[in-house]
Design an enzyme around this catalytic site. Sequence first.
Site, PDB file in Angstrom:
ATOM      1  N   HIS A   1      -0.157 -11.786  21.164  1.00  0.00           N
ATOM      2  CA  HIS A   1      -1.502 -11.819  20.568  1.00  0.00           C
ATOM      3  C   HIS A   1      -1.353 -12.456  19.179  1.00  0.00           C
ATOM      4  O   HIS A   1      -0.307 -12.315  18.544  1.00  0.00           O
ATOM      5  CB  HIS A   1      -1.981 -10.371  20.452  1.00  0.00           C
ATOM      6  CG  HIS A   1      -3.405 -10.197  20.043  1.00  0.00           C
ATOM      7  ND1 HIS A   1      -3.817 -10.271  18.731  1.00  0.00           N
ATOM      8  CD2 HIS A   1      -4.515  -9.923  20.764  1.00  0.00           C
ATOM      9  CE1 HIS A   1      -5.118 -10.054  18.675  1.00  0.00           C
ATOM     10  NE2 HIS A   1      -5.575  -9.838  19.894  1.00  0.00           N
TER      11      HIS A   1
ATOM     12  N   ASP B   1       4.407  -4.171  20.091  1.00  0.00           N
ATOM     13  CA  ASP B   1       2.955  -4.198  20.017  1.00  0.00           C
ATOM     14  C   ASP B   1       2.466  -3.405  21.230  1.00  0.00           C
ATOM     15  O   ASP B   1       2.496  -3.893  22.362  1.00  0.00           O
ATOM     16  CB  ASP B   1       2.468  -5.652  20.044  1.00  0.00           C
ATOM     17  CG  ASP B   1       0.955  -5.759  20.163  1.00  0.00           C
ATOM     18  OD1 ASP B   1       0.293  -4.727  20.403  1.00  0.00           O
ATOM     19  OD2 ASP B   1       0.437  -6.881  20.037  1.00  0.00           O
TER      20      ASP B   1
ATOM     21  N   GLN C   1      -1.788  -2.629  24.256  1.00  0.00           N
ATOM     22  CA  GLN C   1      -2.219  -2.539  25.657  1.00  0.00           C
ATOM     23  C   GLN C   1      -1.374  -1.580  26.478  1.00  0.00           C
ATOM     24  O   GLN C   1      -1.704  -1.295  27.626  1.00  0.00           O
ATOM     25  CB  GLN C   1      -2.173  -3.928  26.321  1.00  0.00           C
ATOM     26  CG  GLN C   1      -3.081  -4.957  25.684  1.00  0.00           C
ATOM     27  CD  GLN C   1      -4.564  -4.675  25.928  1.00  0.00           C
ATOM     28  OE1 GLN C   1      -4.945  -3.972  26.858  1.00  0.00           O
ATOM     29  NE2 GLN C   1      -5.412  -5.220  25.079  1.00  0.00           N
TER      30      GLN C   1
ATOM     31  N   LYS D   1      -8.599   1.275  21.967  1.00  0.00           N
ATOM     32  CA  LYS D   1      -8.224   0.906  23.345  1.00  0.00           C
ATOM     33  C   LYS D   1      -7.781   2.127  24.144  1.00  0.00           C
ATOM     34  O   LYS D   1      -7.389   2.040  25.298  1.00  0.00           O
ATOM     35  CB  LYS D   1      -7.125  -0.156  23.306  1.00  0.00           C
ATOM     36  CG  LYS D   1      -7.619  -1.474  22.683  1.00  0.00           C
ATOM     37  CD  LYS D   1      -6.583  -2.538  22.768  1.00  0.00           C
ATOM     38  CE  LYS D   1      -6.852  -3.701  21.840  1.00  0.00           C
ATOM     39  NZ  LYS D   1      -7.753  -4.716  22.389  1.00  0.00           N
TER      40      LYS D   1
ATOM     41  N   CYS E   1      -7.230 -14.346  22.155  1.00  0.00           N
ATOM     42  CA  CYS E   1      -6.356 -14.328  20.960  1.00  0.00           C
ATOM     43  C   CYS E   1      -4.906 -14.611  21.329  1.00  0.00           C
ATOM     44  O   CYS E   1      -3.986 -14.064  20.709  1.00  0.00           O
ATOM     45  CB  CYS E   1      -6.458 -13.009  20.194  1.00  0.00           C
ATOM     46  SG  CYS E   1      -8.059 -12.721  19.477  1.00  0.00           S
TER      47      CYS E   1
HETATM   48  N1  PMP Z   1      -2.119  -6.917  20.316  1.00  0.00           N
HETATM   49  C1  PMP Z   1      -2.641  -6.893  21.546  1.00  0.00           C
HETATM   50  C2  PMP Z   1      -1.737  -7.062  22.722  1.00  0.00           C
HETATM   51  C3  PMP Z   1      -4.020  -6.691  21.713  1.00  0.00           C
HETATM   52  O1  PMP Z   1      -4.527  -6.666  22.942  1.00  0.00           O
HETATM   53  C4  PMP Z   1      -4.834  -6.527  20.577  1.00  0.00           C
HETATM   54  C5  PMP Z   1      -6.332  -6.342  20.726  1.00  0.00           C
HETATM   55  N2  PMP Z   1      -6.932  -7.297  21.548  1.00  0.00           N
HETATM   56  C6  PMP Z   1      -4.232  -6.551  19.320  1.00  0.00           C
HETATM   57  C7  PMP Z   1      -2.888  -6.747  19.232  1.00  0.00           C
HETATM   58  C8  PMP Z   1      -5.029  -6.380  18.062  1.00  0.00           C
HETATM   59  O2  PMP Z   1      -5.626  -5.128  18.022  1.00  0.00           O
HETATM   60  P1  PMP Z   1      -6.736  -4.770  16.938  1.00  0.00           P
HETATM   61  O3  PMP Z   1      -7.729  -5.895  17.003  1.00  0.00           O
HETATM   62  O4  PMP Z   1      -7.299  -3.471  17.407  1.00  0.00           O
HETATM   63  O5  PMP Z   1      -6.060  -4.701  15.622  1.00  0.00           O
END
Ligand code: PMP
Length: 407
Positions: free
Chosen positions: A123, A200, A203, A226, A364
């Site tokens: 991401h 990270d 998910q 999430k 993203c």
């Molecule tokens: N890493 C991953 C794998 C994600 O799916 C996300 C959220 N889409 C993030 C980081 C970022 O999370 P947040 O926007 O809640 O900070």
Amino acid sequence: MPVNSEKIRSIFPVLHQKVNGKPLIYLDNAATTQKPKSVLDALTDYYKHDNSNIHRGAHTLADRATRYYEKTRTVLKEFLNAKEEEEIIFTKGTTESINLVAATYGRKFITKGDEILISTMEHHSNIVPWQMLCEEKEAILKIIPINDSGEILMDDFDSLLNEKTKLVSIVHVSNALGTINPVREIIKKAHHFGAKVLLDGAQSTSHLDVNVQELDCDFLAFSAHKLYGPTGLGVLYGKRKILESMPPYQGGGEMIKEVTFAKTTYNDIPFKFEAGTPNIADVIAFQKALEFINELGKSKIKTHEDNLLSYATSLLGEIKGFIPVGTAKEKVSVLSFNINGMHPFDVGMMLDANGIAVRTGHHCTQPLMQRFGIEGTVRASFSVYNTESEIDYLASAVAKIAKIKNK
Ligand code: PMP
């Protein structure tokens, strides 16, 4: 006993509405999950009965709010099987948790010529902070490649690892593909070279049992929203020794022991990293989300989601023009796809007209999309409150849309 999705749905108020004249089918759970009533009630209850600033108040409300806030830290310690609750730091989200590590651990311990490893499927929040750090420190960011199914190439990982590798920062589960990465093996190998590992977990924490002691990760970052919890709240887990070796992230109230104009001493962990008034109400409400997960049990949730994924994969797989993106052997309930001849955004709009909420675009993960030579995907991601009949509905809507270009 399998999960009773109908019963579960009854405690998620947002699911009971029509969108564009059709019953809402919410399949955008990888972006954010919906919140059970207990979480919503906890938020209003807090503001109605307990609202107060924490940690320094000498009155009853402040004491109550502090106890409730700190209780969430204890629940999280259990949830992750961390050794100590001081290893749990509250942040704004996964993004801030990763940035915190880059700005503190990274600034102190990464120097010129050091190497940081990430993968192709990260991401943006696990790419950009490291790019910024590498630029500042003249360190080198290296990318672990993946195969066409969306799995990390472990041989390439092995050859990228060396004594210069100081950090491996890797997504546990891909938000765009659903791939579950072999993080246990990655951590073991990285530690062999003395590198630290950040996971990270944005998910993974909602689908898998993430046991930080068993995995032996050095950091874990994730977001409450999430995991059926509120937005604007995240967690950074870090091993005590490492957290203690890191300088503070932000300066201000809470993070200090004593301030004079000559010298300031910093608070102990976790408070050293929680400057200012934190997100008290959301931390307290998050406890209810964790209770919801704990009461159901992660393995029950995962079994239900896995069943939905295999049902959806086979049903949509029969549609002419359906192109799956991300076909790893180990996956969570994320189905990313394209329809031959159609832009993912158009597919998403047509599904929305049918009351079906999916994500479209690059999620993203632009470098990952570049790896697959595509602009983006349509992503349906399933949660514990989704049902097979919703997937039937999705499949028939996708089939109709696909027919426009795939006769
Ligand atoms: N890493 C991953 C794998 C994600 O799916 C996300 C959220 N889409 C993030 C980081 C970022 O999370 P947040 O926007 O809640 O900070």
